[in-house]
Design a protein around this motif. Structure first.
Motif, PDB file in Angstrom:
ATOM      1  N   PHE A  90      42.793  22.415 -65.728  1.00 56.83           N
ATOM      2  CA  PHE A  90      43.676  21.267 -65.946  1.00 56.83           C
ATOM      3  C   PHE A  90      44.290  21.363 -67.342  1.00 56.83           C
ATOM      4  CE2 PHE A  90      44.417  17.024 -67.727  1.00 56.83           C
ATOM      5  CZ  PHE A  90      45.393  16.575 -66.840  1.00 56.83           C
ATOM      6  N   VAL A  91      45.614  21.267 -67.404  1.00 54.49           N
ATOM      7  CA  VAL A  91      46.334  21.377 -68.670  1.00 54.49           C
ATOM      8  C   VAL A  91      46.958  20.031 -69.035  1.00 54.49           C
ATOM      9  CG1 VAL A  91      48.146  22.581 -69.937  1.00 54.49           C
ATOM     10  CG2 VAL A  91      46.847  23.797 -68.177  1.00 54.49           C
ATOM     11  N   HIS A  92      46.522  19.479 -70.150  1.00 55.82           N
ATOM     12  CA  HIS A  92      47.124  18.245 -70.676  1.00 55.82           C
ATOM     13  C   HIS A  92      48.500  18.560 -71.253  1.00 55.82           C
ATOM     14  CE1 HIS A  92      44.231  14.914 -70.622  1.00 55.82           C
ATOM     15  NE2 HIS A  92      43.254  15.794 -70.827  1.00 55.82           N
ATOM     16  N   ARG A  93      49.424  17.602 -71.133  1.00 55.03           N
ATOM     17  CA  ARG A  93      50.718  17.678 -71.822  1.00 55.03           C
ATOM     18  C   ARG A  93      51.042  16.285 -72.378  1.00 55.03           C
ATOM     19  NH1 ARG A  93      52.891  21.806 -68.234  1.00 55.03           N
ATOM     20  NH2 ARG A  93      53.613  20.273 -66.738  1.00 55.03           N
ATOM     21  N   LYS A  94      51.958  15.562 -71.709  1.00 50.19           N
ATOM     22  CA  LYS A  94      52.304  14.209 -72.165  1.00 50.19           C
ATOM     23  C   LYS A  94      51.421  13.194 -71.431  1.00 50.19           C
ATOM     24  CE  LYS A  94      56.766  13.420 -72.358  1.00 50.19           C
ATOM     25  NZ  LYS A  94      58.199  13.451 -71.980  1.00 50.19           N
ATOM     26  N   GLU A 118      42.514  27.082 -59.080  1.00 54.01           N
ATOM     27  CA  GLU A 118      43.687  26.219 -58.988  1.00 54.01           C
ATOM     28  C   GLU A 118      44.103  25.758 -60.384  1.00 54.01           C
ATOM     29  OE1 GLU A 118      45.124  22.128 -56.625  1.00 54.01           O
ATOM     30  OE2 GLU A 118      42.997  22.653 -56.764  1.00 54.01           O
ATOM     31  N   LEU A 119      45.403  25.782 -60.636  1.00 53.51           N
ATOM     32  CA  LEU A 119      45.986  25.271 -61.882  1.00 53.51           C
ATOM     33  C   LEU A 119      46.588  23.904 -61.586  1.00 53.51           C
ATOM     34  CD1 LEU A 119      47.127  25.471 -64.795  1.00 53.51           C
ATOM     35  CD2 LEU A 119      49.068  26.734 -63.833  1.00 53.51           C
ATOM     36  N   VAL A 120      46.243  22.913 -62.386  1.00 52.19           N
ATOM     37  CA  VAL A 120      46.682  21.541 -62.138  1.00 52.19           C
ATOM     38  C   VAL A 120      47.298  20.962 -63.408  1.00 52.19           C
ATOM     39  CG1 VAL A 120      45.921  19.208 -61.559  1.00 52.19           C
ATOM     40  CG2 VAL A 120      44.936  21.164 -60.363  1.00 52.19           C
ATOM     41  N   PHE A 121      48.432  20.273 -63.264  1.00 53.49           N
ATOM     42  CA  PHE A 121      49.048  19.578 -64.395  1.00 53.49           C
ATOM     43  C   PHE A 121      49.953  18.471 -63.879  1.00 53.49           C
ATOM     44  CE2 PHE A 121      51.448  23.568 -63.658  1.00 53.49           C
ATOM     45  CZ  PHE A 121      52.678  23.053 -63.244  1.00 53.49           C
ATOM     46  N   HIS A 122      50.453  17.646 -64.801  1.00 51.10           N
ATOM     47  CA  HIS A 122      51.399  16.587 -64.452  1.00 51.10           C
ATOM     48  C   HIS A 122      52.812  17.044 -64.790  1.00 51.10           C
ATOM     49  CE1 HIS A 122      47.635  14.137 -64.842  1.00 51.10           C
ATOM     50  NE2 HIS A 122      48.089  13.715 -63.686  1.00 51.10           N
ATOM     51  N   GLU A 123      53.760  16.638 -63.969  1.00 51.13           N
ATOM     52  CA  GLU A 123      55.127  17.141 -64.064  1.00 51.13           C
ATOM     53  C   GLU A 123      55.895  16.566 -65.260  1.00 51.13           C
ATOM     54  OE1 GLU A 123      56.751  18.060 -59.671  1.00 51.13           O
ATOM     55  OE2 GLU A 123      56.256  15.946 -59.981  1.00 51.13           O
ATOM     56  N   ASP A 124      56.858  17.347 -65.708  1.00 50.79           N
ATOM     57  CA  ASP A 124      57.836  16.905 -66.688  1.00 50.79           C
ATOM     58  C   ASP A 124      59.144  17.589 -66.306  1.00 50.79           C
ATOM     59  OD1 ASP A 124      59.044  15.718 -68.812  1.00 50.79           O
ATOM     60  OD2 ASP A 124      58.018  16.867 -70.363  1.00 50.79           O
ATOM     61  N   PHE A 125      60.293  17.017 -66.733  1.00 47.15           N
ATOM     62  CA  PHE A 125      61.563  17.504 -66.205  1.00 47.15           C
ATOM     63  C   PHE A 125      62.606  17.785 -67.269  1.00 47.15           C
ATOM     64  CE2 PHE A 125      59.432  15.261 -62.830  1.00 47.15           C
ATOM     65  CZ  PHE A 125      59.602  16.108 -61.736  1.00 47.15           C
ATOM     66  N   GLY A 136      47.061  35.028 -58.065  1.00 49.32           N
ATOM     67  CA  GLY A 136      46.516  34.522 -56.812  1.00 49.32           C
ATOM     68  C   GLY A 136      45.891  33.138 -56.940  1.00 49.32           C
ATOM     69  N   VAL A 137      46.370  32.356 -57.904  1.00 54.15           N
ATOM     70  CA  VAL A 137      45.827  31.023 -58.167  1.00 54.15           C
ATOM     71  C   VAL A 137      46.817  29.962 -57.684  1.00 54.15           C
ATOM     72  CG1 VAL A 137      45.151  29.402 -59.994  1.00 54.15           C
ATOM     73  CG2 VAL A 137      44.437  31.796 -60.112  1.00 54.15           C
ATOM     74  N   ALA A 138      46.320  28.984 -56.948  1.00 55.31           N
ATOM     75  CA  ALA A 138      47.176  27.904 -56.459  1.00 55.31           C
ATOM     76  C   ALA A 138      47.613  27.012 -57.609  1.00 55.31           C
ATOM     77  CB  ALA A 138      46.426  27.080 -55.421  1.00 55.31           C
ATOM     78  N   VAL A 139      48.772  26.370 -57.450  1.00 50.28           N
ATOM     79  CA  VAL A 139      49.302  25.456 -58.464  1.00 50.28           C
ATOM     80  C   VAL A 139      49.599  24.111 -57.813  1.00 50.28           C
ATOM     81  CG1 VAL A 139      51.138  25.028 -60.138  1.00 50.28           C
ATOM     82  CG2 VAL A 139      50.361  27.365 -59.726  1.00 50.28           C
ATOM     83  N   THR A 140      49.113  23.038 -58.434  1.00 47.90           N
ATOM     84  CA  THR A 140      49.388  21.691 -57.945  1.00 47.90           C
ATOM     85  C   THR A 140      49.862  20.833 -59.112  1.00 47.90           C
ATOM     86  OG1 THR A 140      47.574  21.916 -56.344  1.00 47.90           O
ATOM     87  CG2 THR A 140      48.483  19.710 -56.686  1.00 47.90           C
TER      88      THR A 140
END
Length: 461
Positions: A4-8, A92-99, A118-122
């Motif tokens: 899990f990667v934090h951003r904003k 799995e790689l997980v993060f919240h979207e930014d645009f 070969g890692v899923a992204v959500t």
């Protein structure tokens, strides 16, 4: 394991991704990546960077208090993620979207890096109060709203019927993982950033300014505003000499408190309408950033060659000779804060009276505002420059003297930030000084002529 990667989203509760992580029942590695791109030009020493680092330090303390681990790393996000995937059994790689353009490019690289391994992204959408994808589909419109008022009516109705409540999952309910020593060494913080974070972690919350203060608890900031100032907000928000606003934006814009938590707390108050509109404006700008193809490129669509930056430095350094402009810029440079009405006044003065291209001011605010947000900052500058959607008409140019006289008749704000003018009587303290760099009446007439032609220079090329 989930990465899990934090951003904003610098908080430990109400994160949609955490609902999914808990439901999967897997261990998760939590990281915050400090990107050299976002810290270039020593931005970590400017108010916007200081605010982010203060919240990053607070986030580390919140994790620690919950008995969990957050790892703050340094490097290009794709390179850091690639290294973490190589040294940890991530599924799995997980993060919240930014645009924003930067975020879109960054996330495209992250997806490519994960897919190559070969890692899923959500990715989860959590920035706005309403689900803007569903909102647009439910609007029955083929084109997005371009004017705020009809957007606001539909937005309000959508909230009544389809609001997504805040999540109850807290970081203490997750199983956070340790970082492999090789990754910790490869992506260690530069000494100056490590020292800044360490100093903030050891500082007390709420100290004014400085890189060693810890960000205050945004829930307490919100509670104080709702209890003490919400009732007078509608009448007092434009009286910039007084503290009538929430000062919550520096926390919301880095995700230290969710907009859902803000909204749910606001619902208990009958005087909520005026402040609720501010939440709607926030969603409106995020909505435009996602759906208006030109939102981040308007300066390339108009011929701005009739504008120049010859007065830009004087504006930055509070040397325009227009008291309210210089007072507002002094507060910004000193504290990282400027009241919202004065953001409009100073921005319109730069773009119209001084005929300076808006990207100059937009970038300056990027560094100086503690509550900087790319999308919201840009939306404000486009409005003031009469470009883009629902912008101020080109012939609408706020007179800074009139604004100062109307909203602060006693000149309290000017006296506070320009003490050298404090001796002047109320009637004259607002007026341009003898060394003012432009005449307000003449520059207004010129701006109307210039922008009338500029707005006809639109090109799709």
């Amino acid at each position: 394991m989930i990465l899990f990667v934090h951003r904003k989203d610098l908080r430990v509760d109400d994160l949609p991704a955490w609902d999914a992580i808990r439901a999967r029942g897997k261990q998760s590695l939590h990281v915050l990546i400090l990107d050299p791109f976002l810290l270039k030009r020593e931005r970590h020493l400017e108010h916007s960077g200081i605010n982010f680092l203060q919240h990053a330090a607070r986030l580390q303390k919140l994790y620690q208090a919950a008995g969990q681990r957050l790892h703050v790393l340094y490097g290009e996000p794709a390179a850091v993620v690639s290294g973490l995937l190589a040294s940890h059994p991530v599924e799995e790689l997980v993060f919240h979207e930014d645009f924003t353009p930067y975020a879109t490019h960054r996330d495209r690289q992250l997806r490519a890096t994960a897919e190559a391994a070969g890692v899923a992204v959500t990715a989860y959408d959590e920035q706005s109060l309403v689900d803007l994808r569903e909102f647009q589909r439910g609007s029955g419109r083929s084109e997005p709203y371009k004017v705020f008022t009809p957007f606001y009516r539909k937005w309000s109705d959508y909230l009544l019927h389809f609001y997504r409540p805040a999540s109850a999952v807290h970081v203490r309910e997750l199983a956070t993982a340790e970082l492999h020593p090789s990754a910790a060494e490869a992506f260690a913080l530069p000494p100056e950033l490590a020292a800044s974070l360490a100093a903030s972690r050891g500082a007390e919350a709420g100290h004014a300014g400085g890189s060693t203060a810890l960000a205050p608890d945004p829930h307490r900031v919100l509670g104080g505003f709702l209890a003490e100032r919400l009732r007078s907000y509608a009448d007092g928000r434009d009286r910039f000499a007084h503290e009538a606003t929430s000062r919550l934006s520096r926390h919301v814009n880095v995700g230290a408190i969710s907009v859902r938590a803000v909204y749910e707390a606001l619902l208990a108050h009958p005087q909520r309408e005026a402040w609720l509109r501010q939440l709607a404006w926030r969603d409106f700008y995020i909505y435009q950033a996602r759906l208006d193809a030109h939102f981040f490129t308007y300066e390339k669509r108009y011929d701005l060659s009739t504008l120049d930056n010859r007065h830009f430095q004087a504006w930055c350094e509070a040397r325009t000779g227009i008291p309210i402009i210089d007072a507002a810029m002094t507060e910004l440079n000193t504290t990282g804060w400027m009241p919202n009405r004065l953001r409009m006044v100073t921005a319109m003065f730069l773009t119209k009276n001084l005929l300076c291209p808006f990207p100059y001011g937009e970038q300056y605010f990027r560094y100086k505002l503690s509550d900087y947000d790319n999308t919201l900052n840009r939306g404000g500058w486009l409005w003031c420059a009469s470009l883009g959607f629902d912008a101020a008409p080109y012939f609408r140019i706020m007179n800074p003297v009139t604004q100062s006289e109307t909203h602060d008749p006693e000149g309290t704000y000017i006296r506070r930030w320009l003490p050298e003018l404090a001796h002047l009587p109320d009637k004259t303290i607002h007026r341009p000084q003898l060394h003012a760099i432009v005449d307000l009446k003449t520059s207004r007439t010129q701006a109307i002529d210039v922008y009338r032609g500029l707005l006809h220079s639109w090109t799709d090329a």
